[in-house]
Design a protein around this motif. Structure first.
Motif, PDB file in Angstrom:
ATOM      1  N   TYR A  80     -22.793  22.361  11.260  1.00  0.00           N
ATOM      2  CA  TYR A  80     -23.489  21.824  12.371  1.00  0.00           C
ATOM      3  C   TYR A  80     -24.559  20.944  11.948  1.00  0.00           C
ATOM      4  O   TYR A  80     -24.714  19.773  12.155  1.00  0.00           O
ATOM      5  CB  TYR A  80     -23.693  22.648  13.430  1.00  0.00           C
ATOM      6  CG  TYR A  80     -24.673  22.219  14.802  1.00  0.00           C
ATOM      7  CD1 TYR A  80     -23.496  21.672  15.883  1.00  0.00           C
ATOM      8  CD2 TYR A  80     -25.754  22.340  14.775  1.00  0.00           C
ATOM      9  CE1 TYR A  80     -24.438  21.151  16.606  1.00  0.00           C
ATOM     10  CE2 TYR A  80     -26.448  21.898  15.986  1.00  0.00           C
ATOM     11  CZ  TYR A  80     -25.739  21.260  17.072  1.00  0.00           C
ATOM     12  OH  TYR A  80     -26.438  20.686  18.024  1.00  0.00           O
ATOM     13  N   GLN A 118     -22.602  16.605  19.876  1.00  0.00           N
ATOM     14  CA  GLN A 118     -23.308  17.157  21.214  1.00  0.00           C
ATOM     15  C   GLN A 118     -24.633  17.791  20.328  1.00  0.00           C
ATOM     16  O   GLN A 118     -24.685  18.008  19.362  1.00  0.00           O
ATOM     17  CB  GLN A 118     -22.656  18.300  21.671  1.00  0.00           C
ATOM     18  CG  GLN A 118     -21.158  18.119  22.442  1.00  0.00           C
ATOM     19  CD  GLN A 118     -20.386  19.263  22.882  1.00  0.00           C
ATOM     20  OE1 GLN A 118     -20.744  20.222  22.403  1.00  0.00           O
ATOM     21  NE2 GLN A 118     -19.602  18.933  23.910  1.00  0.00           N
ATOM     22  N   GLY A 119     -25.525  18.094  21.407  1.00  0.00           N
ATOM     23  CA  GLY A 119     -27.036  18.590  21.170  1.00  0.00           C
ATOM     24  C   GLY A 119     -28.033  17.641  20.729  1.00  0.00           C
ATOM     25  O   GLY A 119     -29.307  18.071  20.872  1.00  0.00           O
ATOM     26  N   ASP A 196     -31.359  19.968  20.566  1.00  0.00           N
ATOM     27  CA  ASP A 196     -31.570  21.212  21.492  1.00  0.00           C
ATOM     28  C   ASP A 196     -31.156  22.575  20.919  1.00  0.00           C
ATOM     29  O   ASP A 196     -30.304  22.534  20.276  1.00  0.00           O
ATOM     30  CB  ASP A 196     -30.707  20.961  22.948  1.00  0.00           C
ATOM     31  CG  ASP A 196     -31.109  21.826  24.034  1.00  0.00           C
ATOM     32  OD1 ASP A 196     -32.059  22.706  23.645  1.00  0.00           O
ATOM     33  OD2 ASP A 196     -30.485  21.642  24.968  1.00  0.00           O
ATOM     34  N   ARG A 199     -28.005  24.408  22.066  1.00  0.00           N
ATOM     35  CA  ARG A 199     -26.693  24.074  21.329  1.00  0.00           C
ATOM     36  C   ARG A 199     -26.736  24.733  20.062  1.00  0.00           C
ATOM     37  O   ARG A 199     -25.508  25.189  19.525  1.00  0.00           O
ATOM     38  CB  ARG A 199     -26.451  22.610  20.919  1.00  0.00           C
ATOM     39  CG  ARG A 199     -25.191  22.278  20.019  1.00  0.00           C
ATOM     40  CD  ARG A 199     -24.122  22.485  20.903  1.00  0.00           C
ATOM     41  NE  ARG A 199     -23.050  22.072  20.406  1.00  0.00           N
ATOM     42  CZ  ARG A 199     -21.658  22.715  20.162  1.00  0.00           C
ATOM     43  NH1 ARG A 199     -21.532  23.509  21.400  1.00  0.00           N
ATOM     44  NH2 ARG A 199     -20.807  22.244  19.483  1.00  0.00           N
ATOM     45  N   GLN A 202     -25.320  28.148  20.968  1.00  0.00           N
ATOM     46  CA  GLN A 202     -23.809  28.153  21.316  1.00  0.00           C
ATOM     47  C   GLN A 202     -23.000  28.046  19.805  1.00  0.00           C
ATOM     48  O   GLN A 202     -21.949  28.743  19.739  1.00  0.00           O
ATOM     49  CB  GLN A 202     -23.639  26.858  22.033  1.00  0.00           C
ATOM     50  CG  GLN A 202     -24.100  26.820  23.461  1.00  0.00           C
ATOM     51  CD  GLN A 202     -24.001  25.404  24.145  1.00  0.00           C
ATOM     52  OE1 GLN A 202     -23.458  24.454  23.617  1.00  0.00           O
ATOM     53  NE2 GLN A 202     -24.215  25.577  25.739  1.00  0.00           N
TER      54      GLN A 202
END
Length: 254
Positions: A80, A118-119, A196, A199, A202
């Motif tokens: 990620y 995302q994030g 963030d 994220r 998650q």
């Protein structure tokens, strides 16, 4: 013949009167203790060895899923964060200072970035003096002064920098990915993107821990980087003792 033999060994069967019955009782107890010791000691040793092997096997069976969970979490986080760091670096080298100084271009780049990943919270261009001259995001951070900030110094030294979680001007936990670039003209600048921590959390839970499992990140200083069900929110001190810093995956009982 048998009588002669009996008479020859009769003295061996005679018990002297000086030997008391108490001595025989003591000898009988001693022999009894020796026989019990000889019979029981191997059983005790075998039981002890079996218990140690069973305990070690049980510990390995308990550690195995935790080890697998730690490795899966590590791989998911590395993928990620590595993916996002590489993307920010690509943007910094695909566009010039002049391009990103135009907030319309910066906004278009940022929207394209968020549509794929995302994030990301916001994006800003920081000049050589540490001033953020263009910004896209939900906060009023255009003109923010980052001169002397640790993340900016690290980015200027290492070309890329990924921070720990902190509050900053936003007032909520986030982390920074910064890429420093020097153009052929000698102009230097830094592209800064905030990620963030929600994220991140998650991503940790996406590896599939059981419902009662508490998975969270802690930095080397013992500060939580994500929320924990048991030990507090991000940026709270973690009360657990930390293992020594190592690149290997360790499983320890606390």
């Amino acid at each position: 013949m048998f009588a002669a033999i009996k008479n020859a060994f009769a003295h061996l069967l005679e018990v002297p009167e000086a030997v008391s019955p108490a001595r025989y009782r003591s000898l009988r107890r001693l022999m009894t203790i020796l026989m019990v010791a000889v019979s029981v000691t191997p059983l005790l040793l075998l039981s002890g060895i079996s218990h140690m092997q069973y305990t070690r096997t049980l510990e390995r069976e308990m550690e195995s899923p935790l080890y697998a969970l730690a490795r899966k979490s590590q791989a998911a986080l590395e993928l990620y964060l590595g993916e996002r760091e590489s993307t920010v670096s690509f943007i910094a080298h695909a566009y010039s200072y002049k391009d990103l100084a135009d907030e319309r271009t910066l906004n278009r780049v940022f929207l394209s970035l968020r549509s794929e990943f995302q994030g990301f919270v916001d994006m800003g261009l920081v000049n050589a003096e540490g001033m953020q001259i263009s910004y896209v995001g939900p906060y009023k951070l255009r003109g923010a002064d980052y001169a002397g900030k640790p993340w900016l110094r690290e980015a200027e030294i290492k070309s890329r920098y990924m921070s720990n979680v902190f509050l900053g001007y936003r007032g909520y936990p986030h982390m920074v990915i910064a890429v420093h670039r020097m153009e052929e003209s000698g102009l230097s600048w830094t592209l800064r993107v905030a990620v963030d921590t929600l994220r991140l959390q998650q991503v940790l839970f996406s590896v599939g821990p059981e419902q009662e499992t508490d998975v969270f990140l802690v930095d080397r200083a013992g500060v939580l980087q994500t929320d924990s069900h048991l030990y507090g929110k991000a940026l709270d001190p973690c009360p657990l003792p930390l293992p020594p810093a190592t690149a290997e995956t360790l499983v320890r009982s606390v």
